[in-house]
Write an enzyme that holds these catalytic residues in place. Structure first.
Site, PDB file in Angstrom:
ATOM      1  CE  LYS A  32      -0.494   0.169   5.089  1.00  0.00           C
ATOM      2  NZ  LYS A  32      -1.170   0.298   6.378  1.00  0.00           N
ATOM      3  N   GLY A  36       9.719  -2.309   0.039  1.00  0.00           N
ATOM      4  CA  GLY A  36      10.834  -2.160   0.987  1.00  0.00           C
ATOM      5  C   GLY A  36      10.450  -2.036   2.382  1.00  0.00           C
ATOM      6  N   GLY A  37       9.023  -1.708   2.597  1.00  0.00           N
ATOM      7  CA  GLY A  37       8.629  -1.184   3.900  1.00  0.00           C
ATOM      8  C   GLY A  37       9.200  -0.306   4.927  1.00  0.00           C
ATOM      9  CB  CYS A  39      13.039  -2.597   6.800  1.00  0.00           C
ATOM     10  SG  CYS A  39      15.241  -2.902   6.623  1.00  0.00           S
ATOM     11  N   GLY A 111      -4.384  -4.031   0.451  1.00  0.00           N
ATOM     12  CA  GLY A 111      -5.091  -5.589   0.707  1.00  0.00           C
ATOM     13  C   GLY A 111      -5.872  -5.905   1.522  1.00  0.00           C
ATOM     14  N   GLY A 182      14.432   2.942  24.296  1.00  0.00           N
ATOM     15  CA  GLY A 182      14.796   1.786  23.757  1.00  0.00           C
ATOM     16  C   GLY A 182      15.665   1.806  22.416  1.00  0.00           C
ATOM     17  CB  ALA A 314      14.904  -6.194   8.916  1.00  0.00           C
ATOM     18  CG  HIS A 315      18.279  -9.517  11.799  1.00  0.00           C
ATOM     19  ND1 HIS A 315      18.084  -8.206  11.802  1.00  0.00           N
ATOM     20  CD2 HIS A 315      18.524 -10.186  13.124  1.00  0.00           C
ATOM     21  CE1 HIS A 315      18.356  -8.206  13.346  1.00  0.00           C
ATOM     22  NE2 HIS A 315      18.656  -9.272  13.650  1.00  0.00           N
ATOM     23  CG  HIS A 439      46.438 -10.176  15.555  1.00  0.00           C
ATOM     24  ND1 HIS A 439      45.880  -9.748  16.743  1.00  0.00           N
ATOM     25  CD2 HIS A 439      47.492  -9.593  15.523  1.00  0.00           C
ATOM     26  CE1 HIS A 439      46.727  -9.114  17.460  1.00  0.00           C
ATOM     27  NE2 HIS A 439      47.849  -9.098  16.486  1.00  0.00           N
TER      28      HIS A 439
HETATM   29  C1  LIG Z   1      13.693   3.686  12.961  1.00  0.00           C
HETATM   30  C2  LIG Z   1      13.710   2.456  12.871  1.00  0.00           C
HETATM   31  C3  LIG Z   1      14.903   1.666  12.822  1.00  0.00           C
HETATM   32  C4  LIG Z   1      15.136   0.366  12.811  1.00  0.00           C
HETATM   33  N1  LIG Z   1      16.373  -0.254  12.636  1.00  0.00           N
HETATM   34  C5  LIG Z   1      16.420  -1.830  12.581  1.00  0.00           C
HETATM   35  C6  LIG Z   1      17.573  -2.235  12.477  1.00  0.00           C
HETATM   36  O1  LIG Z   1      18.634  -1.634  12.402  1.00  0.00           O
HETATM   37  N2  LIG Z   1      17.653  -3.737  12.342  1.00  0.00           N
HETATM   38  C7  LIG Z   1      16.809  -4.292  12.057  1.00  0.00           C
HETATM   39  O2  LIG Z   1      16.764  -5.573  12.133  1.00  0.00           O
HETATM   40  N3  LIG Z   1      15.338  -3.817  12.258  1.00  0.00           N
HETATM   41  C8  LIG Z   1      15.126  -2.511  12.317  1.00  0.00           C
HETATM   42  N4  LIG Z   1      13.833  -1.822  12.529  1.00  0.00           N
HETATM   43  C9  LIG Z   1      12.699  -2.790  12.643  1.00  0.00           C
HETATM   44  C10 LIG Z   1      12.639  -3.328  11.203  1.00  0.00           C
HETATM   45  O3  LIG Z   1      12.196  -2.140  10.392  1.00  0.00           O
HETATM   46  C11 LIG Z   1      11.214  -4.142  11.010  1.00  0.00           C
HETATM   47  O4  LIG Z   1      11.603  -5.316  11.783  1.00  0.00           O
HETATM   48  C12 LIG Z   1      10.966  -4.620   9.847  1.00  0.00           C
HETATM   49  O5  LIG Z   1      10.922  -3.540   8.869  1.00  0.00           O
HETATM   50  C13 LIG Z   1       9.882  -5.842   9.770  1.00  0.00           C
HETATM   51  O6  LIG Z   1       9.457  -6.211   8.241  1.00  0.00           O
HETATM   52  P1  LIG Z   1       8.162  -6.392   7.936  1.00  0.00           P
HETATM   53  O7  LIG Z   1       8.170  -7.032   6.536  1.00  0.00           O
HETATM   54  O8  LIG Z   1       7.598  -7.429   8.969  1.00  0.00           O
HETATM   55  O9  LIG Z   1       7.230  -5.255   7.976  1.00  0.00           O
HETATM   56  P2  LIG Z   1       7.480  -3.647   7.409  1.00  0.00           P
HETATM   57  O10 LIG Z   1       8.800  -3.286   7.078  1.00  0.00           O
HETATM   58  O11 LIG Z   1       6.658  -3.012   8.702  1.00  0.00           O
HETATM   59  O12 LIG Z   1       6.419  -3.976   6.024  1.00  0.00           O
HETATM   60  C14 LIG Z   1       5.306  -4.052   5.942  1.00  0.00           C
HETATM   61  C15 LIG Z   1       4.702  -3.408   4.696  1.00  0.00           C
HETATM   62  O13 LIG Z   1       3.221  -3.965   4.621  1.00  0.00           O
HETATM   63  C16 LIG Z   1       2.384  -2.824   4.235  1.00  0.00           C
HETATM   64  N5  LIG Z   1       1.112  -3.054   4.340  1.00  0.00           N
HETATM   65  C17 LIG Z   1       0.426  -3.115   5.546  1.00  0.00           C
HETATM   66  N6  LIG Z   1      -0.708  -3.362   5.465  1.00  0.00           N
HETATM   67  C18 LIG Z   1      -1.038  -3.646   4.248  1.00  0.00           C
HETATM   68  C19 LIG Z   1      -2.093  -3.914   3.431  1.00  0.00           C
HETATM   69  N7  LIG Z   1      -3.403  -4.037   4.076  1.00  0.00           N
HETATM   70  N8  LIG Z   1      -1.979  -3.654   2.217  1.00  0.00           N
HETATM   71  C20 LIG Z   1      -0.874  -3.545   1.379  1.00  0.00           C
HETATM   72  N9  LIG Z   1       0.135  -3.466   2.255  1.00  0.00           N
HETATM   73  C21 LIG Z   1       0.034  -3.284   3.645  1.00  0.00           C
HETATM   74  C22 LIG Z   1       3.226  -1.540   4.699  1.00  0.00           C
HETATM   75  O14 LIG Z   1       2.794  -0.371   3.922  1.00  0.00           O
HETATM   76  C23 LIG Z   1       4.606  -2.117   4.813  1.00  0.00           C
HETATM   77  O15 LIG Z   1       5.375  -1.654   3.398  1.00  0.00           O
HETATM   78  C24 LIG Z   1      13.770  -0.561  12.657  1.00  0.00           C
HETATM   79  C25 LIG Z   1      12.614   0.116  12.735  1.00  0.00           C
HETATM   80  C26 LIG Z   1      12.712   1.601  12.794  1.00  0.00           C
HETATM   81  C27 LIG Z   1      11.128   1.958  12.888  1.00  0.00           C
END
Ligand SMILES: Cc1cc2nc3c(=O)[nH]c(=O)nc-3n(C[C@H](O)[C@H](O)[C@H](O)COP(=O)(O)OP(=O)(O)OC[C@H]3O[C@@H](n4cnc5c(N)ncnc54)[C@H](O)[C@@H]3O)c2cc1C
Length: 453
Positions: A32, A36-37, A39, A111, A182, A314-315, A439
């Site tokens: 939506k 890349g979401g 992350c 969706g 945090g 993310a990982h 080293h």
């Molecule tokens: C400031 C910040 C820093 C971070 N730094 C780190 C880091 O250094 N290392 C790390 O591992 N994690 C980090 N994170 C966490 C990491 O971003 C998340 O764990 C990761 O993005 C999760 O991935 P995901 O695919 O579950 O969800 P998301 O990345 O949240 O993606 C979900 C996607 O689904 C879409 N979506 C939702 N509902 C719908 C729908 N109904 N229809 C269509 N699309 C939809 C959203 O638009 C979004 O693009 C950080 C988070 C933040 C906020």
């Protein structure tokens, strides 16, 4: 008719789509906002781009400790944001290219699940309806906005920010208050402290950095206090009027000035409006419940990433997506969470994996701990003037295995994976002792700590 529909194009969704497409599944990915979401667009990557600029600025300001003198170092916040945007654009373009190469159909829009009819799952995007045999929900998470008076108005007027807005700030605030100490709060505190804001972190708990080893949290806090960040621990924010933050400290009302306020008290899974009830997907305490292969209570419906509430990293999202796809492609694979590395990209960095002494003891596990100064590493010493980092390892003496490793000191982010591998592969301590480490590297600290046992 698709083999698989994925809702959400973040790390969980795009990786699942790529792998499924590559494996021969006819795959639809629905997003939506931005592929890349969080992350790539408003989380991990943009925050690290900013923090790297801050690190360069810090080196420039404090180069004399290393025999380097600079004059007139300054930060150009607009240029920092522009560079961050370029990094994000390039990475997102790369993901789009990979999706295309995997023959994934990408649909922009929201969706919404309509239900299941004779084994076929229907999902609506705008006026169109798509059908598939399997569904992955990867809708991620969003910042929690607490019901504090002024929070909603502040967000509307732009003086209260979440991760979404703060990563695009083109003007450095004179005074920044961070609500929540945090990982996200600390990384942003680190950035704005480096670039010249007066930063105050207000945290409800009695320590920063959440479940991080207490000693390491305390070293991090001391490092940042030396750099000028003010920490208000055990304090509750009660109001966010424009220009200030009101909070209670030991029952006493206090106020601190703030041009900008970051809300970083946590994130919650995104489940609203998805139509989960149409399929009867079980949601508990706000997150979708899944088993060890990522399947929900509804056969053929999976959830990966932040939305399942396991670990908001993310990982972890990548690995959960991979486990779901492996099972869909016929390869049995299960999730394990005992060796998930987590990193705080402050300066110094923190990298942790596995049990702390506290968590192992709470679980009734017997454990042995060795803690050494990072100065045992020649490279750390060469690169960190007055560094006070430590490396702490937690060992299960019964099975003679590493069960935890906690590091504060730069490169912790890059070396913690070595400890994670040792934990995950259940390697015996005596075998680890036979490894040859390059080293001088900071990673040698793990070997040094093992030999302290
Ligand atoms: C400031 C910040 C820093 C971070 N730094 C780190 C880091 O250094 N290392 C790390 O591992 N994690 C980090 N994170 C966490 C990491 O971003 C998340 O764990 C990761 O993005 C999760 O991935 P995901 O695919 O579950 O969800 P998301 O990345 O949240 O993606 C979900 C996607 O689904 C879409 N979506 C939702 N509902 C719908 C729908 N109904 N229809 C269509 N699309 C939809 C959203 O638009 C979004 O693009 C950080 C988070 C933040 C906020």
């Amino acid at each position: 008719m698709f083999d698989l529909i994925i809702i959400g194009g973040g790390p969980a969704g795009y990786l699942a789509a790529e792998r499924a497409g590559h494996g021969g599944f006819k795959t639809l990915l629905i997003e939506k906002r931005f592929i890349g979401g969080v992350c790539l667009n408003e989380g991990c990557v943009p925050s690290k781009a900013l923090l790297h600029s801050a690190k360069i600025f810090d080196y420039a300001k404090h180069g004399e400790s290393y025999g380097v003198t600079t004059t007139g170092a300054s930060i150009d916040q607009k240029a920092v944001i522009a560079r961050k945007n370029k990094v994000v654009r390039n990475l997102v373009a790369g993901i789009k290219g990979q999706l295309k190469a995997s023959h994934v159909t990408v649909k922009e829009g929201f969706g919404e699940i309509l239900g299941r009819d004779q084994g076929v799952i229907k999902v609506k995007v705008g006026e169109e309806t798509f059908e598939a045999k399997k569904l992955i929900i990867a809708s991620g998470s969003e910042a929690i906005v607490p019901p504090i008076p002024g929070a909603k108005e502040g967000l509307e007027q732009g003086y209260v920010l979440t991760n979404r807005e703060i990563l695009n700030l083109e003007v450095i605030p004179k005074a920044m208050v961070i609500v929540g100490g945090g990982v996200i709060g600390l990384e942003m505190a680190s950035y704005f402290n480096s670039v010249g804001s007066k930063v105050t972190v207000i945290e409800m708990l009695d320590k920063i950095a959440g479940p991080t080893d207490r000693e390491i949290s305390s070293i991090l806090q001391k490092n940042y206090e030396k750099k000028g960040i003010i920490f208000k621990l055990g304090c509750k924010v009660t109001g966010l009027p424009k220009g200030a933050v009101e909070f209670e400290d030991g029952g006493k009302k206090q106020t601190v000035d703030a041009d900008s306020v970051l809300l970083s008290i946590g994130r919650r899974p995104v489940t609203a409006g998805l139509g989960l009830e149409k399929l009867g997907v079980l949601v508990e305490r706000g997150h979708i419940v899944v088993d060890d292969i990522g399947q929900t209570n509804v056969p053929g419906v999976y959830a990966a990433g932040d939305v399942n509430g396991n670990w908001m990293l993310a990982h972890v999202a990548y690995r959960e997506a991979e486990v779901v796809i492996n099972n869909l492609l016929g390869k049995r694979d299960v999730m394990r969470y005992n060796a998930v590395p987590s990193v705080i990209y402050t300066n110094p960095e923190v990298g942790c994996v596995g049990e702390t002494e506290e968590s192992a003891t709470a679980k009734g596990m017997s454990c042995k701990v060795a803690s050494i100064s990072m100065n045992y590493s020649g490279r750390y010493m060469a690169e960190n003037a007055n560094g006070d980092g430590i490396c702490k390892i937690v060992v299960d003496p019964v099975h003679n295995r590493l069960i935890g490793c906690h590091i504060i000191g730069n490169y912790a982010s890059e070396i913690i994976v070595a400890a994670a591998m040792l934990i995950e592969t259940e390697m015996k301590i005596d075998d680890i002792k036979e490894f040859i480490f390059p080293h001088p590297t900071v990673c040698e600290i793990i070997r040094e700590a093992i030999f302290q046992l």
